[in-house]
Design a protein around this motif. Structure first.
Motif, mmCIF file in Angstrom:
data_model
loop_
_atom_site.group_PDB
_atom_site.id
_atom_site.type_symbol
_atom_site.label_atom_id
_atom_site.label_comp_id
_atom_site.label_asym_id
_atom_site.label_seq_id
_atom_site.Cartn_x
_atom_site.Cartn_y
_atom_site.Cartn_z
ATOM 1 N N SER A 178 7.510 -4.373 -10.210
ATOM 2 C CA SER A 178 6.982 -4.140 -8.857
ATOM 3 C C SER A 178 5.883 -3.079 -8.888
ATOM 4 C CB SER A 178 8.115 -3.711 -7.934
ATOM 5 O OG SER A 178 7.628 -3.439 -6.644
ATOM 6 N N ARG A 179 6.102 -2.028 -9.680
ATOM 7 C CA ARG A 179 5.080 -0.970 -9.803
ATOM 8 C C ARG A 179 3.810 -1.511 -10.452
ATOM 9 N NH1 ARG A 179 3.799 1.642 -14.112
ATOM 10 N NH2 ARG A 179 5.729 1.099 -15.204
ATOM 11 N N ILE A 180 3.981 -2.311 -11.517
ATOM 12 C CA ILE A 180 2.811 -2.873 -12.210
ATOM 13 C C ILE A 180 2.031 -3.791 -11.275
ATOM 14 C CG2 ILE A 180 2.124 -4.462 -14.058
ATOM 15 C CD1 ILE A 180 4.504 -3.301 -15.681
ATOM 16 N N ALA A 181 2.735 -4.600 -10.503
ATOM 17 C CA ALA A 181 2.068 -5.489 -9.547
ATOM 18 C C ALA A 181 1.249 -4.682 -8.539
ATOM 19 C CB ALA A 181 3.098 -6.350 -8.826
ATOM 20 N N LYS A 182 1.839 -3.583 -8.062
ATOM 21 C CA LYS A 182 1.139 -2.734 -7.097
ATOM 22 C C LYS A 182 -0.087 -2.087 -7.725
ATOM 23 C CE LYS A 182 1.853 1.128 -3.898
ATOM 24 N NZ LYS A 182 2.820 2.139 -3.377
ATOM 25 N N GLU A 183 0.021 -1.640 -8.984
ATOM 26 C CA GLU A 183 -1.120 -1.020 -9.670
ATOM 27 C C GLU A 183 -2.244 -2.028 -9.907
ATOM 28 O OE1 GLU A 183 0.421 0.731 -13.214
ATOM 29 O OE2 GLU A 183 1.472 2.352 -12.166
ATOM 30 N N ILE A 184 -1.887 -3.267 -10.223
ATOM 31 C CA ILE A 184 -2.909 -4.303 -10.410
ATOM 32 C C ILE A 184 -3.645 -4.555 -9.100
ATOM 33 C CG2 ILE A 184 -3.276 -6.763 -10.882
ATOM 34 C CD1 ILE A 184 -0.999 -6.601 -12.915
ATOM 35 N N ILE A 185 -2.884 -4.651 -8.007
ATOM 36 C CA ILE A 185 -3.495 -4.879 -6.687
ATOM 37 C C ILE A 185 -4.501 -3.782 -6.370
ATOM 38 C CG2 ILE A 185 -3.027 -4.949 -4.205
ATOM 39 C CD1 ILE A 185 -0.277 -6.219 -4.965
ATOM 40 N N GLU A 186 -4.110 -2.541 -6.598
ATOM 41 C CA GLU A 186 -4.996 -1.410 -6.293
ATOM 42 C C GLU A 186 -6.223 -1.412 -7.204
ATOM 43 O OE1 GLU A 186 -2.490 1.969 -6.729
ATOM 44 O OE2 GLU A 186 -1.433 1.655 -4.820
ATOM 45 N N GLU A 232 -5.429 -5.250 -1.437
ATOM 46 C CA GLU A 232 -4.954 -6.539 -0.935
ATOM 47 C C GLU A 232 -6.065 -7.367 -0.297
ATOM 48 O OE1 GLU A 232 -1.669 -5.978 1.664
ATOM 49 O OE2 GLU A 232 -0.463 -4.855 0.205
ATOM 50 N N GLU A 233 -6.968 -6.699 0.403
ATOM 51 C CA GLU A 233 -8.021 -7.439 1.109
ATOM 52 C C GLU A 233 -9.029 -8.080 0.160
ATOM 53 O OE1 GLU A 233 -9.311 -3.264 0.422
ATOM 54 O OE2 GLU A 233 -7.497 -4.222 1.207
ATOM 55 N N ASN A 234 -9.007 -7.692 -1.122
ATOM 56 C CA ASN A 234 -9.963 -8.244 -2.087
ATOM 57 C C ASN A 234 -9.374 -9.404 -2.892
ATOM 58 O OD1 ASN A 234 -12.633 -8.090 -3.117
ATOM 59 N ND2 ASN A 234 -11.891 -7.125 -4.988
ATOM 60 N N ILE A 235 -8.121 -9.777 -2.602
ATOM 61 C CA ILE A 235 -7.466 -10.867 -3.328
ATOM 62 C C ILE A 235 -7.241 -12.034 -2.377
ATOM 63 C CG2 ILE A 235 -5.449 -11.560 -4.674
ATOM 64 C CD1 ILE A 235 -5.025 -8.609 -5.358
ATOM 65 N N SER A 236 -7.835 -13.202 -2.701
ATOM 66 C CA SER A 236 -7.664 -14.390 -1.862
ATOM 67 C C SER A 236 -6.356 -15.097 -2.157
ATOM 68 C CB SER A 236 -8.822 -15.371 -2.079
ATOM 69 O OG SER A 236 -10.046 -14.802 -1.705
ATOM 70 N N SER A 237 -6.040 -15.244 -3.438
ATOM 71 C CA SER A 237 -4.803 -15.928 -3.806
ATOM 72 C C SER A 237 -4.399 -15.529 -5.222
ATOM 73 C CB SER A 237 -4.965 -17.449 -3.719
ATOM 74 O OG SER A 237 -5.928 -17.900 -4.641
ATOM 75 N N LYS A 260 5.879 -11.664 -3.419
ATOM 76 C CA LYS A 260 6.785 -10.953 -2.511
ATOM 77 C C LYS A 260 6.030 -9.971 -1.626
ATOM 78 C CE LYS A 260 10.865 -11.052 -5.538
ATOM 79 N NZ LYS A 260 11.764 -10.226 -6.388
ATOM 80 N N SER A 261 4.905 -9.475 -2.144
ATOM 81 C CA SER A 261 4.121 -8.503 -1.378
ATOM 82 C C SER A 261 3.348 -9.156 -0.243
ATOM 83 C CB SER A 261 3.130 -7.784 -2.304
ATOM 84 O OG SER A 261 3.822 -7.093 -3.324
ATOM 85 N N GLY A 262 3.427 -10.490 -0.162
ATOM 86 C CA GLY A 262 2.774 -11.178 0.955
ATOM 87 C C GLY A 262 1.548 -11.970 0.592
ATOM 88 N N PHE A 263 1.209 -12.027 -0.710
ATOM 89 C CA PHE A 263 0.037 -12.802 -1.105
ATOM 90 C C PHE A 263 0.352 -14.292 -1.082
ATOM 91 C CE2 PHE A 263 -1.011 -8.726 -3.057
ATOM 92 C CZ PHE A 263 -2.303 -8.577 -2.595
ATOM 93 N N GLU A 264 -0.709 -15.064 -0.876
ATOM 94 C CA GLU A 264 -0.565 -16.516 -0.904
ATOM 95 C C GLU A 264 -0.426 -16.969 -2.349
ATOM 96 O OE1 GLU A 264 -3.241 -20.531 -0.032
ATOM 97 O OE2 GLU A 264 -3.989 -18.550 0.498
#
Length: 468
Positions: free
Chosen positions: A5-13, A18-23, A80-84
Motif C-alpha cells: 500500500s505504501r509503495i502504491a502511494k509512493e508511485i502515485i505521488e 492521482e489527477e495525472n493518472i488516467s488508468s 483500491k485507492s479508487g483508480f480505474e
C-alpha cells in the motif's frame, strides 16, 4: 499501512499524483499507467521506490517494472485507492493513440501473438520431451530400443506436437478478430476454413506428393497449415468487413446475415487472393531468414546474438514470432531460439556481475533478483532496472550475447520450440544437444559477467553516470 500500500502511494505521488493518472493496468512484470502529463513524472523518485526495478515510457504507457507477483499486489492496491482498473489490452488501446503508424502496427502484431505463445511453448516442450523419450541412450537405460516403442504411443505424441501447428491459422484468425474489434468466433471459423481437410494439405503440397487446386488456371489454392500471414491479414480485413456489415445491417437481420456475409466474403478473399499472395511472401521471408542463419563462420550468431536485446528495448521483438513459427514448420527445429537464448542469458550475466560487485545494498537487492529473472527468460528488469541505467553493463551483455550466439551458430544448435530461453529453454534441448545448449549459456553468461566485472561497472563509475 502495508508495504504494498505504501509503495502504491509512493508511485502515485512520484508520477504526478492521482489527477495525472488516467488508468492503471498490468502485465506479467510491469505496472502500466496511462499518464496525462509526462512532464510531471519524477523519474528518479520512481526508481528509488522499494521493489521498483526500473521505469520507462513506451507504447503510450508509463511502465514501472515490479516483477512477477509483486506487480499484481501493487496494482490491486492502486485500484483500491479508487483508480480505474483496465485490462492490459484496454491500456494498450489507450496508449495506441500515440506513436507513428509503424509503432502501432508492430504493437498490434504483438497483441495478436502474445495470447497464442503459451500454446506454442507447450507444443515445443512436448517436442522436446518426445525427443528425449525416443533417444536410444535413454531407452537403453530401461532396457528398450526404438523398435519397442508402440505405434499408438507415437501417434499420441503426434497429437501433442502437431495439433497447434495444424490449426495455427484458426488461432491466429481468432486472436486477430479479437484485437481488431471483430467477433472472435467468426475469426476462429474462418481460420478453420483455411485448414479444411477439403483443401490439399500444405505439407503434402510442399513435399511434392499433392498438387494444389488451380483456379482460373493460375491461382493455386491449398490449405494453410502452420501458415501465419494469410490468417493474420484475413483476420484484420475480416474484422473490418464484419464491423462494416453490422453497421449497415438492420437489427432484425443482423444475427443471420452478418456472420453469413462476413464468412462468405472473407473465405473467398482468403483462398483466392490473400492466401496465395501472403503465402508467397512468407516464402520470401523464410528464404531470407534461412540465408542469414546460413552465413558462414558464425556470423549470423554474432549479429543476432549481439543485436537481439536492442530490438527488445524497442518493443518490436514480437515480430520474430513469425520467423520462429516458419522455422519450426519448415525445419522442424528453431536455430533462432538458440541464438536468442545467448542474448538473454548474457544480460543476466552482466546484471549478476553488477549485483555481486556493488557495495550498494539497494542496487544489490535490485540486481540479483533481476539477474535471476533474466535466467528465467525475462530480461526487462535486468535491462531497464540495471544494465541500461549504467550503460556499460548493457554493452557487455550485448558482447556476451554475440559470443554465445557465435557458439550456437557454429555448432548448429536448434531448439524444438520457441518463446522460452535459458533455464526454462533447457526443455527444448533435451535431445543430444543439451550439453551444447549448456555450453552456449555458459559462454554468454561468462563473457558478459567477466567483461562487466572488469570493465563495465564500478560504484564510482555508477555515481558519475547518475550525476550526469
Amino acid at each position: 499501512m502495508s508495504d504494498n500500500s505504501r509503495i502504491a502511494k509512493e508511485i502515485i505521488e512520484a508520477v504526478g499524483g492521482e489527477e495525472n493518472i488516467s488508468s492503471v493496468a498490468h502485465c506479467a512484470t510491469r505496472l502500466r499507467l496511462i499518464i496525462e502529463d509526462r512532464t510531471k513524472i519524477d523519474q528518479e523518485a520512481v526508481e528509488n521506490i522499494d521493489k521498483v526495478k526500473g521505469a520507462f515510457y513506451n507504447s503510450g504507457q508509463y511502465q514501472v517494472i515490479l516483477g512477477t507477483g509483486t506487480v499484481n499486489r501493487i496494482h490491486d492496491e492502486m485500484v483500491k485507492s479508487g483508480f480505474e482498473g483496465t485490462t492490459k489490452s484496454q491500456a494498450k488501446k489507450e496508449g495506441a493513440k500515440k506513436g507513428n503508424v509503424v509503432q502501432r502496427a508492430i504493437r498490434s502484431f504483438g497483441d495478436v501473438f502474445v495470447p497464442i505463445i503459451p500454446v506454442l511453448v507447450a507444443t515445443g516442450l512436448f517436442m522436446g520431451l518426445r525427443g528425449l523419450v525416443v533417444q536410444e541412450q535413454v531407452l537403453a537405460l530401461f532396457g528398450l530400443t526404438p523398435d519397442d516403442i508402440s505405434e499408438n504411443f507415437l501417434l499420441f505424441t503426434e497429437i501433442l506436437t502437431d495439433t497447434a501447428f495444424i490449426f495455427l491459422p484458426a488461432l491466429i484468425a481468432w486472436s486477430t478478430f479479437r484485437v481488431f474489434g471483430g467477433t472472435p468466433i467468426l475469426g476462429l471459423v474462418l481460420g478453420l476454413m483455411l485448414v479444411s481437410p477439403a483443401l490439399p494439405n500444405a505439407w503434402d503440397v510442399a513435399g511434392g506428393g499433392v498438387e494444389p487446386i488451380m483456379f482460373a488456371g493460375f491461382i493455386p489454392v491449398v490449405g494453410y497449415q502452420a501458415s501465419v500471414l494469410p490468417a493474420f491479414i484475413a483476420g484484420i480485413i475480416g474484422a473490418k468487413v464484419e464491423r462494416y456489415i453490422r453497421n449497415k445491417m438492420p437489427e432484425a437481420l443482423d444475427l443471420i446475415l452478418t456472420p453469413f456475409l462476413t464468412l462468405l466474403i472473407m473465405i473467398t478473399l482468403a483462398l483466392f487472393l490473400i492466401g496465395p499472395v501472403f503465402h508467397a511472401l512468407e516464402g520470401v521471408i523464410l528464404d531470407a531468414t534461412l540465408s542469414v542463419l546460413a552465413w558462414p563462420f558464425g556470423l549470423s550468431g554474432l549479429l543476432i546474438g549481439g543485436l537481439n536485446q536492442i530490438i527488445v528495448i524497442t518493443g518490436v521483438h514480437h515480430i520474430f514470432n513469425l520467423l520462429e513459427i516458419q522455422l519450426l514448420d519448415e525445419l522442424g527445429e528453431n536455430p533462432y531460439n538458440a541464438i536468442a537464448t545467448a542474448a538473454v542469458a548474457a544480460q543476466g550475466g552482466a546484471t549478476l556481475a553488477v549485483g555481486l560487485k556493488t557495495k550498494s545494498k539497494k542496487l544489490k537487492a535490485l540486481a540479483l533478483p533481476s539477474s535471476f529473472s533474466a535466467f528465467l527468460g525475462i530480461t526487462e528488469p535486468a535491462i531497464f532496472g540495471v544494465n541500461l541505467r549504467y550503460i556499460w553493463p548493457f554493452v557487455m551483455g550485448l558482447i556476451g550475447g554475440a559470443a554465445g550466439g557465435f557458439v550456437a551458430s557454429i555448432t548448429n544448435l536448434a531448439g524444438t520450440g520457441m518463446a522460452i530461453t535459458v533455464i526454462p529453454g533447457t526443455l527444448l534441448y533435451l535431445n543430444e544437444q543439451i550439453f551444447l545448449y549448456i555450453l552456449v549459456n555458459v559462454v554468454a553468461i561468462g563473457v558478459a559477467f567477466t567483461l562487466t566485472w572488469l570493465f563495465g561497472y564500478s560504484d564510482k563509475k555508477a555515481e558519475e553516470i547518475t550525476e550526469e
